[in-house]
Design a protein around this motif. Structure first.
Motif: not given
Length: 299
Positions: A148-159, A273-279
């Motif tokens: 299944d899929f679920g809502a993930g975290p909001m990532l802020t990248i370059d604003g 989280f810094r980015d998706r890789v870090d997440a």
């Protein structure tokens, strides 16, 4: 030798026995008081008219005034979490789990107390909340996984705020899971997540129970793209092994539903989280160190 101090209720019990005609020897044999102390009590009670069964027993304050025993004050314990009460209340209202709250307090506030304190405060704050009943789904080892899929975290990248999703595949028997944060729910992402999940587990189950989402339904048709790919662990006939559930029937894949909910409430909140890789790095550590090591209620 220090003499014993008696409680008010013990004096009242002794007076009841005396009013019934019991001798000091009989009362002492029961173990309420020694005969020397009983003699003192009987003399005071007789002088004050307390031994007359027709009259009411004296109240606690009167007994205390005569025998000099003050009642115990209730013991009040202040929780070590009291400074964080409102913060914990907000986290609970947001659906954050107790283990996540405890980990955040340790990580962000240097809290040194145990998890039991968090459970007590959480139980107190949720005293009026009920518990929903669930039905346990039974599977044999290696029989199936649920996806299944679920809502993930909001990532802020370059604003820029970017929405993400969490792909979760859970082994139905052991509850071990693979999880990955992805940017969309396309067929390509769905298939790629399956490939990486099977590589993570080192094998494939007999069947894959999937959601009736568009990406899943299209993905069953698109598996032909992967049959010729150099991935020996991918099942040769995933089309016949996939089982979509009916719409509006999440109980048929309740194991992964619980896994997605657990990830959303235990992993996502109170992290940065810094980015998706870090997440995804943090997510893999959480799966192996926390989610994969917990004692599950049905296992």
């Amino acid at each position: 030798m220090t003499s014993r101090r008696f409680e008010v209720f013990e004096y009242r019990q002794v007076l009841v026995h005396m009013r019934q005609g019991d001798s000091d020897r009989d009362i002492a044999r029961v173990g309420l008081m020694g005969r020397r102390k009983l003699k003192t009590v009987r003399n005071e009670a007789s002088t004050r008219g307390w031994l007359d069964p027709a009259l009411p027993l004296p109240d606690d304050a009167t007994i205390i005034g005569v025998f000099g025993r003050t009642p115990h004050l209730p013991i009040t314990c202040v929780s070590t979490l009291e400074p964080f009460r409102e913060q914990i209340r907000d986290w609970i209202a947001a659906g954050v789990q107790g283990t996540t709250i405890h980990a955040a307090l340790q990580r962000n506030h240097g809290y040194a107390g145990g998890y039991d304190a968090v459970k007590r405060m959480r139980r107190h704050l949720l005293a009026e909340c009920g518990v929903k009943a669930t039905t346990i789904l039974d599977f044999a080892p290696g029989d199936a996984v649920q996806v299944d899929f679920g809502a993930g975290p909001m990532l802020t990248i370059d604003g820029i705020a970017l929405k993400t999703w969490i792909f979760v595949m859970t082994l139905c028997w052991s509850r071990h899971q693979y999880a990955e944060i992805v940017p969309d729910q396309t067929v390509e992402t769905w298939l790629a997540c399956h490939r990486r999940a099977f590589e993570w587990f080192g094998g494939v189950p007999s069947r894959v129970i999937i959601d009736n989402a568009k990406c899943g339904s299209s993905g069953r048709v698109a598996t032909t793209r992967l049959r010729s790919a150099p991935t020996p662990r991918w099942p040769k006939d995933m089309d016949s092994g996939s089982t979509p559930v009916r719409p509006h029937d999440p109980q048929k894949k309740g194991i992964v539903e619980a896994g997605v909910k657990y990830a959303k409430k235990s992993f996502v909140p109170l992290r940065e989280f810094r980015d998706r890789v870090d997440a995804n790095r943090q997510l893999r550590e959480w799966v192996m160190q926390q989610a994969g090591t917990r004692t599950h209620g049905t296992t």
